[in-house]
Design an enzyme around this catalytic site. Structure first.
Site, PDB file in Angstrom:
ATOM      1  N   TYR A   1      82.995  -1.400 -31.826  1.00 32.02           N
ATOM      2  CA  TYR A   1      84.167  -2.261 -31.998  1.00 32.02           C
ATOM      3  C   TYR A   1      84.155  -3.444 -31.031  1.00 32.02           C
ATOM      4  O   TYR A   1      84.781  -4.463 -31.291  1.00 32.02           O
ATOM      5  CB  TYR A   1      85.463  -1.460 -31.756  1.00 32.02           C
ATOM      6  CG  TYR A   1      85.959  -0.690 -32.952  1.00 32.02           C
ATOM      7  CD1 TYR A   1      85.139   0.188 -33.649  1.00 32.02           C
ATOM      8  CD2 TYR A   1      87.286  -0.822 -33.379  1.00 32.02           C
ATOM      9  CE1 TYR A   1      85.608   0.899 -34.733  1.00 32.02           C
ATOM     10  CE2 TYR A   1      87.765  -0.108 -34.461  1.00 32.02           C
ATOM     11  CZ  TYR A   1      86.918   0.751 -35.134  1.00 32.02           C
ATOM     12  OH  TYR A   1      87.393   1.463 -36.204  1.00 32.02           O
TER      13      TYR A   1
ATOM     14  N   LYS B   1      75.236  10.660 -33.548  1.00 32.57           N
ATOM     15  CA  LYS B   1      74.158  10.476 -34.530  1.00 32.57           C
ATOM     16  C   LYS B   1      72.872  10.294 -33.727  1.00 32.57           C
ATOM     17  O   LYS B   1      72.162   9.292 -33.840  1.00 32.57           O
ATOM     18  CB  LYS B   1      74.483   9.266 -35.431  1.00 32.57           C
ATOM     19  CG  LYS B   1      73.539   9.072 -36.604  1.00 32.57           C
ATOM     20  CD  LYS B   1      73.733  10.061 -37.741  1.00 32.57           C
ATOM     21  CE  LYS B   1      72.674   9.885 -38.797  1.00 32.57           C
ATOM     22  NZ  LYS B   1      72.721  10.928 -39.845  1.00 32.57           N
TER      23      LYS B   1
ATOM     24  N   ASP C   1      77.334  13.489 -39.708  1.00 33.75           N
ATOM     25  CA  ASP C   1      77.404  13.738 -41.154  1.00 33.75           C
ATOM     26  C   ASP C   1      77.675  15.214 -41.437  1.00 33.75           C
ATOM     27  O   ASP C   1      78.496  15.561 -42.298  1.00 33.75           O
ATOM     28  CB  ASP C   1      76.146  13.219 -41.902  1.00 33.75           C
ATOM     29  CG  ASP C   1      74.844  13.392 -41.133  1.00 33.75           C
ATOM     30  OD1 ASP C   1      74.892  13.921 -40.003  1.00 33.75           O
ATOM     31  OD2 ASP C   1      73.783  13.019 -41.660  1.00 33.75           O
TER      32      ASP C   1
ATOM     33  N   ASP D   1      87.378   7.174 -35.606  1.00 30.95           N
ATOM     34  CA  ASP D   1      88.222   6.514 -36.613  1.00 30.95           C
ATOM     35  C   ASP D   1      88.037   7.182 -37.970  1.00 30.95           C
ATOM     36  O   ASP D   1      89.007   7.580 -38.632  1.00 30.95           O
ATOM     37  CB  ASP D   1      87.832   5.033 -36.683  1.00 30.95           C
ATOM     38  CG  ASP D   1      88.616   4.268 -37.729  1.00 30.95           C
ATOM     39  OD1 ASP D   1      89.847   4.461 -37.795  1.00 30.95           O
ATOM     40  OD2 ASP D   1      88.002   3.495 -38.485  1.00 30.95           O
TER      41      ASP D   1
ATOM     42  N   ASP E   1      90.713  10.022 -40.213  1.00 29.23           N
ATOM     43  CA  ASP E   1      91.255   9.840 -41.568  1.00 29.23           C
ATOM     44  C   ASP E   1      90.834  11.005 -42.465  1.00 29.23           C
ATOM     45  O   ASP E   1      91.628  11.518 -43.258  1.00 29.23           O
ATOM     46  CB  ASP E   1      90.758   8.531 -42.198  1.00 29.23           C
ATOM     47  CG  ASP E   1      91.708   7.361 -41.972  1.00 29.23           C
ATOM     48  OD1 ASP E   1      92.298   7.286 -40.874  1.00 29.23           O
ATOM     49  OD2 ASP E   1      91.858   6.520 -42.884  1.00 29.23           O
TER      50      ASP E   1
END
Ligand code: NAD
Ligand code: IPM
Ligand code: MN
Length: 398
Positions: free
Chosen positions: A170, A221, A254, A278, A282
């Site tokens: 970000y 990751k 993942d 983030d 959700d």
């Protein structure tokens, strides 16, 4: 204890502010200041409901919080030509808490890009140095009929996502879109974390885990990204050296996304970087039945007196598709105020009472459209809050 099982306000700061006995109430002369930034879309609709809840606690439980409303977003741009006023921006660091509604949407997108870049919610988060974003996710048995997951999968879920909020992709440089000599456009963002940023959020997550279920999942990751190899190495070292009693599991993002849906009860605290936090939060909204149900709290390190700057915001956005209709679910915003009760206003008992009131309102079948199942009449935003206030009154009178 509450959802957090942790009072993050330093005990050292409390006696001074409470007249010595740690109690709240008008007689103690304890007062707090909160800035409310409703923002865009449904933001002002849901923060208004959280303020009604705040007023109830003021009237019935002696909680003295002064809310100061300020413009943010498209409305602020129309009024002053900026997304947020500079004086307001400065004050965000000084007050006890900031309650934020939402940013974005069609009106916001009309604001010139250079102004949006200068003044965004991301700048607020950085300016307040609130690096630790807490996103609790609860499974509601009362919503078993509307949640798309199986009742037994969501029952008893009590997960805390700890999202790093001040770094990562970000904020990394270089960033931007350039046009090369041959006319091709090139978009670049940079995923970057330095050791101290990882250490800071890792210690925060370990401290929290120690006071909850004792199990931390760190998400990365690292099979592909060097930055996340560093993330994993540092989280491992902090765990081994400083928190040997906390059980630490590394999980690749993942797989984590799949596991959150397959068996969410395996998670206690989930630590993730800015972007993965983030997305995973959700996703976890599916467990609570709607994005409109999820609250969040973002905290800085404590200052010398033990006070942390704190920003409270529902996880959802401005929901342009339902804005202005009075049908948004206010519970994410109301529960964000609940986190403020616990973390900034020294009122964990009241925070627990508010959570019970939300369960009670849902058990009574009061539902905004996003958590409706089958027939029946949906509640408006205000009616959902009315039901929470009625439950609060019932609990208070009991
Ligand atoms: P969104 O969260 O605004 O909406 C996603 C879906 O969830 C929509 O169908 C919406 O109607 C529904 N929803 C969200 N909150 C709800 C609520 N309280 N009650 C009932 N339904 C609700 O995400 P989006 O549509 O991807 O983004 C819209 C805008 O919001 C974008 O500009 C985005 O950048 C912004 N955004 C802001 C924040 C924030 O302010 N923290 C968070 C996410 C998105
Ligand atoms: C959130 C939002 C924000 C984010 C956007 C609006 C910048 O999605 O708070 O989750 O990505 O952090
Ligand atoms: Mn988001």
């Amino acid at each position: 204890m509450g959802i957090l099982n942790l009072l993050l306000v330093s005990p050292a700061a409390i006696p001074e502010r409470c007249g010595g006995d740690g109690l709240i109430g008008e007689d103690m002369g304890l007062s707090y200041r909160m800035i409310v930034l409703g923002g865009d879309g449904i933001g002002p609709e849901v923060t208004a409901e959280a303020v009604r809840v705040m007023d109830w606690f003021g009237e019935h439980r002696g909680l003295d919080i002064t809310a100061r409303h300020e413009l943010y977003g498209a409305a602020a741009y129309r009024a002053h030509g900026a997304v947020i006023g500079e004086a307001v921006m400065a004050d965000l660091r000084e007050v006890d808490a900031v309650l934020f509604g939402a940013t974005g949407g069609p009106d916001y997108d009309e604001i010139p890009l250079e102004i949006r870049r200068r003044d965004s919610l991301l700048r607020i988060r950085k300016h307040m140095a609130v690096f630790a974003n807490l996103r609790p996710v609860i499974g509601y048995d009362e919503l078993a009929d509307t949640v798309s997951m199986k009742a037994e999968a969501i029952s008893g879920v009590n997960m805390m996502i700890v999202r790093e909020l001040n770094g990562g992709i970000y904020f990394g440089q270089p960033r931007g879109v350039t046009v090369s000599a041959n006319g091709l456009e090139r978009g670049v963002n940079t995923l970057v974390y330095e050791t101290p940023e990882i250490e800071r959020i890792a210690r925060f997550a370990f401290d929290l885990t120690k006071q909850r279920g004792g199990h931390l999942h760190s998400i990365d990751k690292s099979n592909v990204l060097e930055c996340h190899q560093l993330w994993r190495r540092i989280v491992t070292r902090i765990g081994a050296e400083e928190y040997p009693a906390v059980s630490l599991t590394h999980m690749i993002v993942d797989n984590c996304a799949m596991q959150i849906i397959r068996d969410p009860k395996q998670f206690d605290v989930v630590l993730a970087d800015n972007m993965f936090g983030d997305i995973l939060s959700d996703l976890a909204g599916a467990i609570s039945g709607s994005l409109g149900m999820l609250p969040s709290a973002s905290l800085s390190l404590p200052d010398d007196s033990g006070r942390r700057r704190a920003l409270y915001e529902p996880v959802h956005g401005s929901a342009p598709d339902i804005a202005g209709q009075g049908i948004a679910n206010p519970l994410g915003a109301i529960l964000s105020f609940g986190l403020a009760l616990e973390l900034s206003f020294n009122s964990p008992g009241e925070a627990e009472m508010l959570r019970q009131a939300v369960h009670g309102a849902l058990a009574a079948g009061v539902r905004t459209p996003d958590i409706m199942a089958g027939g029946g009449t949906a509640a408006s935003t205000a009616e959902m809050t009315d039901a929470v206030l009625a439950e609060l009154q019932r609990l208070h009178d009991a």
